[in-house]
Write a protein that holds these residues in place. Structure first.
Motif, PDB file in Angstrom:
ATOM      1  N   LEU A  53       0.837  -1.208   0.000  1.00 12.68           N
ATOM      2  CA  LEU A  53       0.000   0.000   0.000  1.00 12.68           C
ATOM      3  C   LEU A  53       0.871   1.257   0.000  1.00 12.68           C
ATOM      4  O   LEU A  53       0.601   2.218  -0.721  1.00 12.68           O
ATOM      5  CB  LEU A  53      -0.937   0.012   1.216  1.00 12.68           C
ATOM      6  CG  LEU A  53      -2.099  -0.974   1.185  1.00 12.68           C
ATOM      7  CD1 LEU A  53      -2.792  -0.997   2.544  1.00 12.68           C
ATOM      8  CD2 LEU A  53      -3.100  -0.613   0.092  1.00 12.68           C
ATOM      9  N   ASN A  54       1.912   1.233   0.816  1.00 10.68           N
ATOM     10  CA  ASN A  54       2.822   2.372   0.894  1.00 10.68           C
ATOM     11  C   ASN A  54       3.494   2.612  -0.458  1.00 10.68           C
ATOM     12  O   ASN A  54       3.610   3.754  -0.909  1.00 10.68           O
ATOM     13  CB  ASN A  54       3.865   2.128   1.987  1.00 10.68           C
ATOM     14  CG  ASN A  54       4.720   3.348   2.247  1.00 10.68           C
ATOM     15  OD1 ASN A  54       4.211   4.399   2.614  1.00 10.68           O
ATOM     16  ND2 ASN A  54       6.019   3.227   2.043  1.00 10.68           N
ATOM     17  N   LEU A  79      -0.804   4.698  -1.036  1.00 10.02           N
ATOM     18  CA  LEU A  79      -2.104   4.654  -0.364  1.00 10.02           C
ATOM     19  C   LEU A  79      -1.947   4.431   1.130  1.00 10.02           C
ATOM     20  O   LEU A  79      -1.032   3.732   1.574  1.00 10.02           O
ATOM     21  CB  LEU A  79      -2.952   3.496  -0.926  1.00 10.02           C
ATOM     22  CG  LEU A  79      -3.370   3.580  -2.381  1.00 10.02           C
ATOM     23  CD1 LEU A  79      -3.989   2.265  -2.820  1.00 10.02           C
ATOM     24  CD2 LEU A  79      -4.357   4.722  -2.582  1.00 10.02           C
ATOM     25  N   THR A  80      -2.865   5.013   1.904  1.00  3.06           N
ATOM     26  CA  THR A  80      -2.911   4.718   3.329  1.00  3.06           C
ATOM     27  C   THR A  80      -3.665   3.405   3.522  1.00  3.06           C
ATOM     28  O   THR A  80      -4.344   2.921   2.605  1.00  3.06           O
ATOM     29  CB  THR A  80      -3.644   5.822   4.120  1.00  3.06           C
ATOM     30  OG1 THR A  80      -5.023   5.819   3.735  1.00  3.06           O
ATOM     31  CG2 THR A  80      -3.013   7.185   3.891  1.00  3.06           C
ATOM     32  N   ASP A 105      -6.365   2.938   5.328  1.00  2.00           N
ATOM     33  CA  ASP A 105      -7.804   3.220   5.193  1.00  2.00           C
ATOM     34  C   ASP A 105      -8.223   3.323   3.735  1.00  2.00           C
ATOM     35  O   ASP A 105      -9.278   2.805   3.344  1.00  2.00           O
ATOM     36  CB  ASP A 105      -8.183   4.503   5.935  1.00  2.00           C
ATOM     37  CG  ASP A 105      -8.199   4.321   7.449  1.00  2.00           C
ATOM     38  OD1 ASP A 105      -8.248   3.166   7.903  1.00  2.00           O
ATOM     39  OD2 ASP A 105      -8.151   5.336   8.163  1.00  2.00           O
ATOM     40  N   GLU A 106      -7.407   3.994   2.931  1.00  5.69           N
ATOM     41  CA  GLU A 106      -7.725   4.126   1.503  1.00  5.69           C
ATOM     42  C   GLU A 106      -7.764   2.763   0.820  1.00  5.69           C
ATOM     43  O   GLU A 106      -8.664   2.464   0.029  1.00  5.69           O
ATOM     44  CB  GLU A 106      -6.702   5.040   0.812  1.00  5.69           C
ATOM     45  CG  GLU A 106      -6.832   6.505   1.213  1.00  5.69           C
ATOM     46  CD  GLU A 106      -5.641   7.351   0.774  1.00  5.69           C
ATOM     47  OE1 GLU A 106      -5.774   8.595   0.786  1.00  5.69           O
ATOM     48  OE2 GLU A 106      -4.571   6.786   0.425  1.00  5.69           O
ATOM     49  N   GLY A 107      -6.791   1.927   1.140  1.00  7.14           N
ATOM     50  CA  GLY A 107      -6.736   0.592   0.563  1.00  7.14           C
ATOM     51  C   GLY A 107      -7.918  -0.271   0.980  1.00  7.14           C
ATOM     52  O   GLY A 107      -8.526  -0.964   0.156  1.00  7.14           O
ATOM     53  N   LYS A 164     -10.869   0.746   1.952  1.00  5.53           N
ATOM     54  CA  LYS A 164     -12.103   1.257   1.323  1.00  5.53           C
ATOM     55  C   LYS A 164     -12.187   0.854  -0.146  1.00  5.53           C
ATOM     56  O   LYS A 164     -13.262   0.523  -0.640  1.00  5.53           O
ATOM     57  CB  LYS A 164     -12.189   2.771   1.477  1.00  5.53           C
ATOM     58  CG  LYS A 164     -12.598   3.195   2.876  1.00  5.53           C
ATOM     59  CD  LYS A 164     -12.613   4.691   3.063  1.00  5.53           C
ATOM     60  CE  LYS A 164     -12.892   5.015   4.528  1.00  5.53           C
ATOM     61  NZ  LYS A 164     -12.438   6.329   4.909  1.00  5.53           N
ATOM     62  N   GLN A 165     -11.042   0.894  -0.840  1.00  4.70           N
ATOM     63  CA  GLN A 165     -11.037   0.486  -2.255  1.00  4.70           C
ATOM     64  C   GLN A 165     -11.522  -0.955  -2.404  1.00  4.70           C
ATOM     65  O   GLN A 165     -12.343  -1.262  -3.262  1.00  4.70           O
ATOM     66  CB  GLN A 165      -9.630   0.601  -2.845  1.00  4.70           C
ATOM     67  CG  GLN A 165      -9.326   1.955  -3.437  1.00  4.70           C
ATOM     68  CD  GLN A 165      -8.030   1.939  -4.240  1.00  4.70           C
ATOM     69  OE1 GLN A 165      -7.658   0.930  -4.838  1.00  4.70           O
ATOM     70  NE2 GLN A 165      -7.339   3.077  -4.236  1.00  4.70           N
ATOM     71  N   ASN A 209     -15.304  -1.422  -1.414  1.00  2.94           N
ATOM     72  CA  ASN A 209     -16.260  -0.856  -2.378  1.00  2.94           C
ATOM     73  C   ASN A 209     -16.167  -1.482  -3.769  1.00  2.94           C
ATOM     74  O   ASN A 209     -16.896  -1.093  -4.669  1.00  2.94           O
ATOM     75  CB  ASN A 209     -16.052   0.662  -2.492  1.00  2.94           C
ATOM     76  CG  ASN A 209     -16.365   1.370  -1.192  1.00  2.94           C
ATOM     77  OD1 ASN A 209     -17.209   0.927  -0.429  1.00  2.94           O
ATOM     78  ND2 ASN A 209     -15.662   2.462  -0.926  1.00  2.94           N
TER      79      ASN A 209
END
Length: 195
Positions: free
Chosen positions: A108-109, A113-114, A116-118, A120-121, A124
């Protein structure tokens, strides 16, 4: 700074003082925390053991890999423990949980991306497993999918862990409220004195 908190953790978990001290110390080191933070860490540990499927051994094995990566991306010991608790509740624990969480955080880093962003992706996405695999790699994909589907569980655990002050002492008092407990407390105090 560490002795009383470590004694409480050992008593709360029914573990040997040396084991409790080693795990607490390694966790402090992994997150770059000072010995003055020992009671914070032992309270988080004790609370997580009573509110998730984590135990001392699972926590120790998971944190070996997860703690340095979590620290590097700015994730607290409470949040990391909550993530590991969510994984343990789903049957993913020990070194597998820690290694996969580390891999996910690194990937993720690298993608900018943080956490949380990962999460949520993936949460969703129409193809959650595919999205997870693209974000964090095939090896960590299933583990990351559990976290993406368990955002609420992790959040609830995290709230509890952020309010964990005194948890180790309360658990220790409950465990030791017997004659056997009194003898164990005396033995632990003597071990502490020797140390």
């Amino acid at each position: 700074n560490a002795t009383e908190a470590t004694l409480d953790l050992a008593a709360a978990t029914g573990s040997e003082l040396a084991d409790a001290a080693a795990v607490a110390g390694a966790t402090l080191g992994g997150f770059g925390l000072d010995a003055k933070e020992t009671s914070r860490v032992t309270d988080v540990m004790a609370k997580s053991f009573s509110t998730s499927a984590l135990d001392l051994e699972k926590f120790k094995e998971s944190m070996k890999s997860a703690a340095p990566a979590a620290k590097a991306v700015g994730i607290s010991v409470e949040t990391t423990t909550a993530l590991l608790g969510t994984l343990a509740n789903a049957g993913i624990s020990g070194s597998k949980a820690g290694s996969n969480l580390k891999t996910a955080l690194i990937n993720l880093n690298n993608a900018g991306l943080t956490l949380d962003e990962g999460l949520k992706q993936v949460a969703n996405s129409q193809d959650k497993l595919g999205a997870s695999s693209k974000l964090v790699g095939k090896n960590a994909a299933a583990t990351f999918l559990v976290l993406a589907e368990g955002i609420k569980t992790t959040k609830n655990l995290e709230i509890g862990l952020k309010n964990a002050e005194g948890a180790a002492k309360a658990m220790a008092n409950t465990q030791l409220d017997t004659l056997e407990g009194d003898l164990k407390r005396l033995s632990s105090a003597f071990e502490g004195l020797i140390l």
